[in-house]
Design a protein around this motif. Sequence first.
Motif, PDB file in Angstrom:
ATOM      1  N   TYR A  61       0.868  -0.957   0.074  1.00 53.22           N
ATOM      2  CA  TYR A  61       0.187   0.257   0.013  1.00 53.22           C
ATOM      3  C   TYR A  61       0.659   1.133   0.516  1.00 53.22           C
ATOM      4  N   ASP A  62       2.412   1.038  -0.513  1.00 52.04           N
ATOM      5  CA  ASP A  62       2.975   1.906  -0.462  1.00 52.04           C
ATOM      6  C   ASP A  62       2.666   3.896  -1.133  1.00 52.04           C
ATOM      7  N   SER A  63       2.491   4.898  -0.934  1.00 48.51           N
ATOM      8  CA  SER A  63       2.180   5.472  -2.147  1.00 48.51           C
ATOM      9  C   SER A  63       3.835   5.803  -3.103  1.00 48.51           C
ATOM     10  N   CYS A  64       3.869   6.507  -3.643  1.00 42.78           N
ATOM     11  CA  CYS A  64       5.009   7.049  -4.515  1.00 42.78           C
ATOM     12  C   CYS A  64       5.855   8.368  -3.872  1.00 42.78           C
ATOM     13  N   PRO A  65       7.138   7.514  -3.830  1.00 44.67           N
ATOM     14  CA  PRO A  65       8.035   8.755  -3.596  1.00 44.67           C
ATOM     15  C   PRO A  65       8.024  10.605  -3.933  1.00 44.67           C
ATOM     16  N   ASN A  66       7.880  10.018  -5.279  1.00 48.19           N
ATOM     17  CA  ASN A  66       7.708  11.100  -5.714  1.00 48.19           C
ATOM     18  C   ASN A  66       6.782  11.798  -5.712  1.00 48.19           C
ATOM     19  N   CYS A  67       5.365  11.393  -6.518  1.00 48.67           N
ATOM     20  CA  CYS A  67       4.169  12.160  -6.644  1.00 48.67           C
ATOM     21  C   CYS A  67       3.228  11.833  -5.453  1.00 48.67           C
ATOM     22  N   ASN A  68       3.608  11.076  -4.529  1.00 43.93           N
ATOM     23  CA  ASN A  68       2.697  10.567  -3.727  1.00 43.93           C
ATOM     24  C   ASN A  68       1.496   9.103  -4.015  1.00 43.93           C
TER      25      ASN A  68
END
Length: 113
Positions: free
Chosen positions: A86-93
């Motif tokens: 469930y982690d989000s993208c570290p660049n754009c969330n």
Amino acid sequence: MHELSIALGIVDIAEKETKKAKKHKVDLIELEIGTLAGIEFDSLDFVWPSAVKNTVLENAVKKVNIIQGEAKCGDCNTLFKLNNIYDSCPNCNSFLKGIIKGKELLVKSLEVS
């Protein structure tokens, strides 16, 4: 604890492949397990001795290659490591992603004799 059924499935694969090779035991089994596969490594280690008892894997060395989760963002195309599904993208969330690796659960190789 579904790790026991996974271990028994691995035993089944090893027994079938050993029989196909007309051999009697496995000396080394190499597994690839992704961090996103839903496997508790400690639990698998705990059930392993009872699952392999009196099988072709009883005296085999078990080698586990852990595959780190990796994803590609569906919005910005960033490649990133994934610790949880469930982690989000570290660049754009963004939560929109394609999982590239980390869900593996396979028997990579067997050394039989």
